[in-house]
Design an enzyme around this catalytic site. Sequence first.
Site, PDB file in Angstrom:
ATOM      1  N   ASP A   7       0.853  -1.190   0.000  1.00 34.68           N
ATOM      2  CA  ASP A   7       0.000   0.000   0.000  1.00 34.68           C
ATOM      3  C   ASP A   7       0.886   1.236   0.000  1.00 34.68           C
ATOM      4  O   ASP A   7       2.040   1.198   0.468  1.00 34.68           O
ATOM      5  CB  ASP A   7      -0.924   0.016   1.218  1.00 34.68           C
ATOM      6  CG  ASP A   7      -1.960   1.130   1.127  1.00 34.68           C
ATOM      7  OD1 ASP A   7      -2.851   1.040   0.263  1.00 34.68           O
ATOM      8  OD2 ASP A   7      -1.866   2.101   1.899  1.00 34.68           O
ATOM      9  N   GLU A   9       0.873   5.816   0.289  1.00 38.87           N
ATOM     10  CA  GLU A   9       0.206   7.104   0.483  1.00 38.87           C
ATOM     11  C   GLU A   9       0.922   8.111  -0.409  1.00 38.87           C
ATOM     12  O   GLU A   9       2.136   8.023  -0.623  1.00 38.87           O
ATOM     13  CB  GLU A   9       0.260   7.551   1.944  1.00 38.87           C
ATOM     14  CG  GLU A   9      -0.425   6.596   2.924  1.00 38.87           C
ATOM     15  CD  GLU A   9      -1.907   6.404   2.666  1.00 38.87           C
ATOM     16  OE1 GLU A   9      -2.516   7.286   2.029  1.00 38.87           O
ATOM     17  OE2 GLU A   9      -2.446   5.370   3.081  1.00 38.87           O
ATOM     18  N   HIS A  57      -4.169  11.254   5.248  1.00 35.31           N
ATOM     19  CA  HIS A  57      -3.142  10.416   5.878  1.00 35.31           C
ATOM     20  C   HIS A  57      -2.349  11.103   6.988  1.00 35.31           C
ATOM     21  O   HIS A  57      -1.616  10.431   7.723  1.00 35.31           O
ATOM     22  CB  HIS A  57      -2.170   9.853   4.835  1.00 35.31           C
ATOM     23  CG  HIS A  57      -1.623  10.863   3.875  1.00 35.31           C
ATOM     24  ND1 HIS A  57      -0.938  11.994   4.264  1.00 35.31           N
ATOM     25  CD2 HIS A  57      -1.651  10.893   2.508  1.00 35.31           C
ATOM     26  CE1 HIS A  57      -0.559  12.666   3.198  1.00 35.31           C
ATOM     27  NE2 HIS A  57      -1.000  12.020   2.110  1.00 35.31           N
ATOM     28  N   HIS A 150      -5.501   7.135   7.090  1.00 37.30           N
ATOM     29  CA  HIS A 150      -4.865   6.154   6.224  1.00 37.30           C
ATOM     30  C   HIS A 150      -3.384   6.081   6.572  1.00 37.30           C
ATOM     31  O   HIS A 150      -2.751   7.081   6.872  1.00 37.30           O
ATOM     32  CB  HIS A 150      -5.018   6.561   4.750  1.00 37.30           C
ATOM     33  CG  HIS A 150      -6.403   6.400   4.235  1.00 37.30           C
ATOM     34  ND1 HIS A 150      -6.673   5.787   3.025  1.00 37.30           N
ATOM     35  CD2 HIS A 150      -7.599   6.764   4.752  1.00 37.30           C
ATOM     36  CE1 HIS A 150      -7.990   5.784   2.819  1.00 37.30           C
ATOM     37  NE2 HIS A 150      -8.562   6.384   3.847  1.00 37.30           N
ATOM     38  N   ASP A 155      -2.693  -0.111   6.527  1.00 37.18           N
ATOM     39  CA  ASP A 155      -3.611  -0.538   5.472  1.00 37.18           C
ATOM     40  C   ASP A 155      -3.151  -1.849   4.833  1.00 37.18           C
ATOM     41  O   ASP A 155      -3.971  -2.693   4.460  1.00 37.18           O
ATOM     42  CB  ASP A 155      -3.742   0.550   4.410  1.00 37.18           C
ATOM     43  CG  ASP A 155      -4.561   1.734   4.896  1.00 37.18           C
ATOM     44  OD1 ASP A 155      -5.028   1.689   6.055  1.00 37.18           O
ATOM     45  OD2 ASP A 155      -4.736   2.702   4.139  1.00 37.18           O
TER      46      ASP A 155
END
Length: 231
Positions: A7, A9, A57, A150, A155
């Site tokens: 994952d 960001e 985030h 997030h 995640d």
Amino acid sequence: MREIVLDTETTGFDPLTGDRLAEIGCIELENHIPTGRNFHRYINPEREMPDAAFRIHGLSTAFLADKPKFAALADDFLAFIGEDPLVIHNAEFDMKFINFELEKAGKRAIPFQRAIDTVKMARTKFPGSPASLDALCKRFNIDNSNRTLHGALLDAQLLADVYLELLGGRQTGLTLASEDAGTADMNFAKRSTTAAGNRQVRPARPNAPTEEELAAHAAFIAKLKDPVWLQ
């Protein structure tokens, strides 16, 4: 079988308009189960963090200012993921950012065919239902109460659990989870022996032909012309 749940960001939605990676998190799986080996890095995006992305985030420009640029960690990232499949929620989004950063760092892009998109898996398995990570955590009763913002590693950890459920859960095979192979075989043999010991055995049925049957058979044979078994 080794897989990597991944994952990211970012600062926005599209690297072609100036957005960059800000965080990357990876979880190693062996046979779909996390091994405990992770790869997690915050990244200096070399630009200001937009307010809209910060609200998602919580990664600020000041926080990321002293973090390494992607080029400095690209080799470590590539070494961790190896050549194994990448499990990603909405793979197209993350792959375009990762490949943009890899090419910018002078590295080869990762073929998109390596990605396993859990959004597509969820939409195939539950057509018409929400396929966000939060929605899937709720469907599978996965605790995501810590996900107030997030975060790439958090995640990825949640996605590892979701991925396992999308595959069919923790007992996807036909083996007994509570017994190893040897114990299962012993218990099966024990149950079979017990069942045989408790079963009432019937006496053998008389199958010898009667005198009438023997006479009828002989009469039938006499009508045959040169039967081979009498030669």
